[in-house]
Design an enzyme around this catalytic site. Structure first.
Site, PDB file in Angstrom:
ATOM      1  N   GLU A 148       0.874  -1.188   0.000  1.00 30.12           N
ATOM      2  CA  GLU A 148       0.000   0.000   0.000  1.00 30.12           C
ATOM      3  C   GLU A 148       0.903   1.227   0.000  1.00 30.12           C
ATOM      4  O   GLU A 148       0.987   1.961   0.979  1.00 30.12           O
ATOM      5  CB  GLU A 148      -0.953   0.040   1.196  1.00 30.12           C
ATOM      6  CG  GLU A 148      -1.991   1.145   1.019  1.00 30.12           C
ATOM      7  CD  GLU A 148      -2.943   1.333   2.191  1.00 30.12           C
ATOM      8  OE1 GLU A 148      -3.204   2.500   2.550  1.00 30.12           O
ATOM      9  OE2 GLU A 148      -3.414   0.316   2.735  1.00 30.12           O
ATOM     10  N   HIS A 194       2.154   4.663  -2.119  1.00 32.95           N
ATOM     11  CA  HIS A 194       1.468   5.559  -3.038  1.00 32.95           C
ATOM     12  C   HIS A 194       2.398   6.427  -3.865  1.00 32.95           C
ATOM     13  O   HIS A 194       3.512   6.755  -3.448  1.00 32.95           O
ATOM     14  CB  HIS A 194       0.519   6.452  -2.238  1.00 32.95           C
ATOM     15  CG  HIS A 194      -0.433   5.655  -1.387  1.00 32.95           C
ATOM     16  ND1 HIS A 194      -1.433   4.879  -1.927  1.00 32.95           N
ATOM     17  CD2 HIS A 194      -0.508   5.476  -0.040  1.00 32.95           C
ATOM     18  CE1 HIS A 194      -2.095   4.272  -0.941  1.00 32.95           C
ATOM     19  NE2 HIS A 194      -1.546   4.624   0.207  1.00 32.95           N
ATOM     20  N   HIS A 249      -8.985   0.538  -1.279  1.00 35.91           N
ATOM     21  CA  HIS A 249      -8.342   1.585  -0.490  1.00 35.91           C
ATOM     22  C   HIS A 249      -9.370   2.608  -0.035  1.00 35.91           C
ATOM     23  O   HIS A 249     -10.345   2.877  -0.740  1.00 35.91           O
ATOM     24  CB  HIS A 249      -7.251   2.263  -1.321  1.00 35.91           C
ATOM     25  CG  HIS A 249      -6.440   3.250  -0.547  1.00 35.91           C
ATOM     26  ND1 HIS A 249      -6.798   4.578  -0.438  1.00 35.91           N
ATOM     27  CD2 HIS A 249      -5.312   3.100   0.189  1.00 35.91           C
ATOM     28  CE1 HIS A 249      -5.916   5.196   0.314  1.00 35.91           C
ATOM     29  NE2 HIS A 249      -5.007   4.329   0.716  1.00 35.91           N
ATOM     30  N   ASP A 255       2.374   2.038   3.899  1.00 30.08           N
ATOM     31  CA  ASP A 255       1.525   3.199   3.589  1.00 30.08           C
ATOM     32  C   ASP A 255       2.383   4.440   3.318  1.00 30.08           C
ATOM     33  O   ASP A 255       2.018   5.553   3.673  1.00 30.08           O
ATOM     34  CB  ASP A 255       0.511   3.475   4.690  1.00 30.08           C
ATOM     35  CG  ASP A 255      -0.733   4.209   4.177  1.00 30.08           C
ATOM     36  OD1 ASP A 255      -0.740   4.637   3.017  1.00 30.08           O
ATOM     37  OD2 ASP A 255      -1.689   4.356   4.960  1.00 30.08           O
TER      38      ASP A 255
END
Length: 330
Positions: free
Chosen positions: A8, A10, A169, A293
């Protein structure tokens, strides 16, 4: 632990930045924090350096929220998804092909076009699945098309045929559904609102009958399942008590069955050993995945916690690497 895999993580693009206003995030998180996040979203080299520093072997990247889901014009959203996937392939994956993989951006304003773009991204670009940022706006900013609703099943049929995972998400609740957060805007997003919104979305998928029609579908949830490992047993108990009631969906199995058979959970942004152990107790260690994250969270924070968490080394290896290798056929 060496050789960890995260998923996860980004990225952004100049095109994405021209579409989205980050002032709300800056207000909630502080401008200095968002300034740091925004340059990291565009960077690939420092990202890989931090992976090296924290013994992370592979990172599966995806477009930051809300992505294509927040665009109101269908044609623009389709073009946006295609351009974004090409950009991520060129700017991130091709630059570090052994270290960076990617989830596809898809525009569910048109489920048919989303299915075609996912297939292109998987077969032509080498992407490992899709990441969808919650509901899709249809027509205006206060509308929502959820992933269990009938128009989207055309997309799910293609997902099942391709046999790739979809990462669900979070995104913020609809503007009309934020009354409870008035006066406390910092709760709307990742601190609280994300989890409530996304957990409810996942429950809709479980109750819809989707996984009965396509039993090979795999959905990934971050943040240790958005609270579901703790709350799902009560949900299942109450739904069983209410089995003669209305609005229970078309599912043939219990919600706990689908969580254990159609979902994987990641540690993204939730670095808490008791929560991890609760998640393992509900769905088993074979369905847990390590994630950070980044850049909203620190790879160092995530890795320091995980490498020292009071779990067995066998479980650490499964969660940190082996489960992801199998799920994504890396």
């Amino acid at each position: 632990m060496k050789g960890k895999i995260v998923l996860e993580e980004h990225v952004s693009s100049e095109l994405n930045n021209s579409v989205w206003d980050s002032s709300g995030e800056a207000a909630r998180n502080g401008q200095a924090y968002m300034d740091d996040v925004e340059w990291r979203l565009l960077d690939s080299d420092r990202r890989v350096e931090e992976m090296d520093e924290n013994a992370i072997d592979i990172s599966i990247v995806s477009l930051t929220s809300p992505g294509a889901q927040g665009l109101l014009d269908t044609k623009k959203s389709i073009d946006f998804a295609r351009q974004t996937n090409d950009y991520i392939r060129e700017r991130f994956v091709d630059k570090h092909p052994s270290r960076l993989k990617a989830f596809a951006t898809v525009a569910l304003q048109s489920p048919a076009a989303a299915a075609d773009e996912l297939e292109r991204a998987v077969k032509d670009l080498g992407f490992v699945g899709a990441l969808i940022n919650g509901y899709t706006n249809i027509g205006n900013v206060d509308s929502a098309q959820y992933l269990d609703e009938s128009p989207v099943w055309e997309f799910w049929e293609r997902v099942a045929a391709l046999n790739v995972p979809v990462y669900l998400h979070p995104r913020e609740p609809l503007p009309s559904q934020r009354r409870i957060y008035e006066g406390y805007p910092s709760l709307v997003g990742s601190a609280w609102g994300f989890a409530h919104e996304t957990a409810t979305h996942a429950i809709r998928l479980m109750l819809s009958g989707l996984f009965d029609k396509y039993p090979n579908l795999t959905v990934i949830l971050g943040h240790l399942g958005e609270g579901l490992p703790l709350m799902l047993p009560r949900l299942q108990h109450r739904l069983n008590m209410q089995r003669e009631g209305v609005g229970l969906g078309n599912a043939k199995q219990s919600v706990g069955h689908y969580l254990s058979n159609n979902f994987y959970l990641t540690t993204a942004g939730h670095f808490h050993t008791k929560g991890l152990l609760d998640s393992i107790s509900e769905i088993g260690v074979d369905r847990m995945l390590f994630s950070a994250d980044y850049p909203y969270e620190s790879m160092k924070t995530a890795s320091t916690w995980f490498d020292n968490a009071l779990i067995s080394d066998n479980d650490r290896m499964k969660i940190g690497r082996e489960n992801a290798l199998k799920l994504f056929a890396l």
